[in-house]
Write a protein that holds these residues in place. Structure first.
Motif, short mmCIF file in Angstrom:
data_model
loop_
_atom_site.label_atom_id
_atom_site.label_comp_id
_atom_site.label_asym_id
_atom_site.label_seq_id
_atom_site.Cartn_x
_atom_site.Cartn_y
_atom_site.Cartn_z
N GLY A 61 0.82 -1.21 0.00
CA GLY A 61 0.00 0.00 0.00
C GLY A 61 0.85 1.25 0.00
O GLY A 61 2.02 1.23 -0.37
N THR A 62 0.26 2.35 0.46
CA THR A 62 0.95 3.63 0.54
C THR A 62 1.21 3.97 2.00
O THR A 62 0.29 3.93 2.82
CB THR A 62 0.12 4.75 -0.13
N PHE A 63 2.46 4.29 2.33
CA PHE A 63 2.92 4.56 3.69
C PHE A 63 2.63 6.00 4.07
O PHE A 63 2.93 6.92 3.31
CB PHE A 63 4.43 4.29 3.76
N TYR A 64 2.01 6.20 5.25
CA TYR A 64 1.77 7.54 5.77
C TYR A 64 2.22 7.61 7.23
O TYR A 64 1.89 6.75 8.03
CB TYR A 64 0.27 7.92 5.70
N ARG A 65 2.98 8.65 7.56
CA ARG A 65 3.45 8.86 8.93
C ARG A 65 2.44 9.58 9.79
O ARG A 65 2.55 9.59 11.00
CB ARG A 65 4.76 9.65 8.93
N LYS A 66 1.42 10.23 9.17
CA LYS A 66 0.43 11.04 9.89
C LYS A 66 -0.97 10.44 9.71
O LYS A 66 -1.27 9.88 8.66
CB LYS A 66 0.39 12.46 9.34
N PRO A 67 -1.84 10.64 10.71
CA PRO A 67 -3.23 10.18 10.55
C PRO A 67 -4.00 11.01 9.53
O PRO A 67 -4.93 10.53 8.91
CB PRO A 67 -3.83 10.31 11.94
N SER A 68 -3.61 12.27 9.35
CA SER A 68 -4.17 13.14 8.31
C SER A 68 -3.16 14.25 8.04
O SER A 68 -2.27 14.50 8.86
CB SER A 68 -5.52 13.72 8.75
N PRO A 69 -3.28 14.94 6.91
CA PRO A 69 -2.27 15.94 6.54
C PRO A 69 -2.07 17.06 7.57
O PRO A 69 -0.98 17.60 7.69
CB PRO A 69 -2.79 16.51 5.22
N ASP A 70 -3.10 17.41 8.33
CA ASP A 70 -2.99 18.51 9.28
C ASP A 70 -2.62 18.06 10.69
O ASP A 70 -2.56 18.87 11.60
CB ASP A 70 -4.29 19.31 9.31
N LYS A 71 -2.34 16.78 10.89
CA LYS A 71 -1.97 16.24 12.20
C LYS A 71 -0.46 16.00 12.29
O LYS A 71 0.24 16.00 11.28
CB LYS A 71 -2.70 14.90 12.46
N ASP A 72 0.03 15.77 13.52
CA ASP A 72 1.44 15.43 13.73
C ASP A 72 1.69 13.97 13.37
O ASP A 72 0.76 13.15 13.35
CB ASP A 72 1.82 15.65 15.20
N VAL A 73 2.98 13.63 13.13
CA VAL A 73 3.34 12.25 12.82
C VAL A 73 3.07 11.35 14.03
O VAL A 73 3.04 11.81 15.17
CB VAL A 73 4.82 12.13 12.39
N PHE A 74 2.84 10.06 13.75
CA PHE A 74 2.58 9.11 14.83
C PHE A 74 3.78 8.99 15.77
O PHE A 74 3.62 9.04 16.98
CB PHE A 74 2.24 7.72 14.27
N VAL A 75 4.98 8.78 15.21
CA VAL A 75 6.19 8.66 16.02
C VAL A 75 7.34 9.40 15.35
O VAL A 75 7.42 9.50 14.13
CB VAL A 75 6.61 7.18 16.23
N GLU A 76 8.23 9.93 16.19
CA GLU A 76 9.45 10.61 15.72
C GLU A 76 10.65 9.75 16.10
O GLU A 76 10.55 8.87 16.96
CB GLU A 76 9.60 11.97 16.43
N ILE A 77 11.79 10.02 15.49
CA ILE A 77 13.03 9.36 15.89
C ILE A 77 13.31 9.73 17.34
O ILE A 77 13.21 10.89 17.72
CB ILE A 77 14.19 9.78 14.97
N GLY A 78 13.61 8.73 18.16
CA GLY A 78 13.86 8.96 19.58
C GLY A 78 12.66 8.65 20.46
O GLY A 78 12.80 8.55 21.67
N ASP A 79 11.46 8.50 19.87
CA ASP A 79 10.27 8.16 20.65
C ASP A 79 10.33 6.71 21.11
O ASP A 79 10.78 5.83 20.39
CB ASP A 79 8.99 8.35 19.82
N ASN A 80 9.85 6.48 22.34
CA ASN A 80 9.72 5.12 22.85
C ASN A 80 8.37 4.56 22.44
O ASN A 80 7.36 5.26 22.49
CB ASN A 80 9.85 5.09 24.37
N VAL A 81 8.36 3.29 22.00
CA VAL A 81 7.13 2.62 21.58
C VAL A 81 7.00 1.30 22.33
O VAL A 81 7.98 0.76 22.83
CB VAL A 81 7.11 2.37 20.05
N ASN A 82 5.76 0.80 22.41
CA ASN A 82 5.54 -0.54 22.92
C ASN A 82 4.77 -1.34 21.88
O ASN A 82 4.50 -0.83 20.79
CB ASN A 82 4.85 -0.52 24.29
N GLU A 83 4.39 -2.56 22.21
CA GLU A 83 3.80 -3.47 21.22
C GLU A 83 2.55 -2.91 20.54
O GLU A 83 2.31 -3.18 19.36
CB GLU A 83 3.44 -4.82 21.87
N ASP A 84 1.73 -2.14 21.26
CA ASP A 84 0.48 -1.66 20.67
C ASP A 84 0.50 -0.18 20.29
O ASP A 84 -0.55 0.41 20.05
CB ASP A 84 -0.70 -1.98 21.58
N THR A 85 1.68 0.41 20.19
CA THR A 85 1.80 1.80 19.74
C THR A 85 1.62 1.86 18.22
O THR A 85 2.29 1.14 17.48
CB THR A 85 3.18 2.38 20.10
#
Length: 158
Positions: free
Chosen positions: A89-113
């Motif tokens: 498919g097509t990869f998107y870092r944001k939920p919509s064009p006017d929102k912030d990205v889901f994760v940035e470099i340096g962010d901590n994530v867990n299994e359901d992030t």
């Protein structure tokens, strides 16, 4: 002919027991060879005049796999885990064009992030990390096509 049609053709040829099939249309040539337990596919697509031709490459299917790169970086990169695309498919870092990205470099994530979205056939699929750690690298540009099993992010699990 789109990627799904090509994949269906490959499956059909593999099941049929035919050793080789060649398909030629106005702008694409496909050769599928089978035998000895493996299938080999060659796709040649004519690009319109003035545009560069892009190679077609297959990706190994995997959900999460350790990174193994060659050269001096092998020891350093092997400690990272890849978050890969579960679908084409097509990869998107944001939920919509006017929102912030889901994760940035340096962010901590867990299994359901949720780390990104992959849009396939007008459906937006949230992709979860499925691993705990820190995002160290984003491997795909926003808005670009991704393949099944293509690495999207590198995660440091420590």
């Amino acid at each position: 002919m789109d990627l799904k049609d090509i994949q269906n053709l490959i499956k059909f040829v593999a099941k049929s027991g035919t050793s080789e099939v060649k398909l030629e249309m106005e702008d694409i040539k496909i050769t599928i060879k089978t035998g000895s337990g493996k299938t080999e596919t060659t796709i040649v697509q004519q690009a319109p005049v003035g545009l560069p031709q892009m190679p077609v490459a297959a990706q190994a299917p995997a959900a999460i796999q350790p990174v193994t790169e060659g050269g001096d970086q092998k020891d350093e990169a092997s400690k990272y885990i890849e978050i890969t695309s579960p679908i084409i498919g097509t990869f998107y870092r944001k939920p919509s064009p006017d929102k912030d990205v889901f994760v940035e470099i340096g962010d901590n994530v867990n299994e359901d992030t949720v780390v990104c979205m992959v849009e396939a056939m007008k459906l937006f699929n949230e992709i979860e990390a499925e691993v705990s750690g820190k995002i160290v690298k984003v491997l795909v540009e926003d808005g670009t096509p991704v393949e099944f099993g293509q690495p999207l992010f590198l995660v440091d699990p420590s």
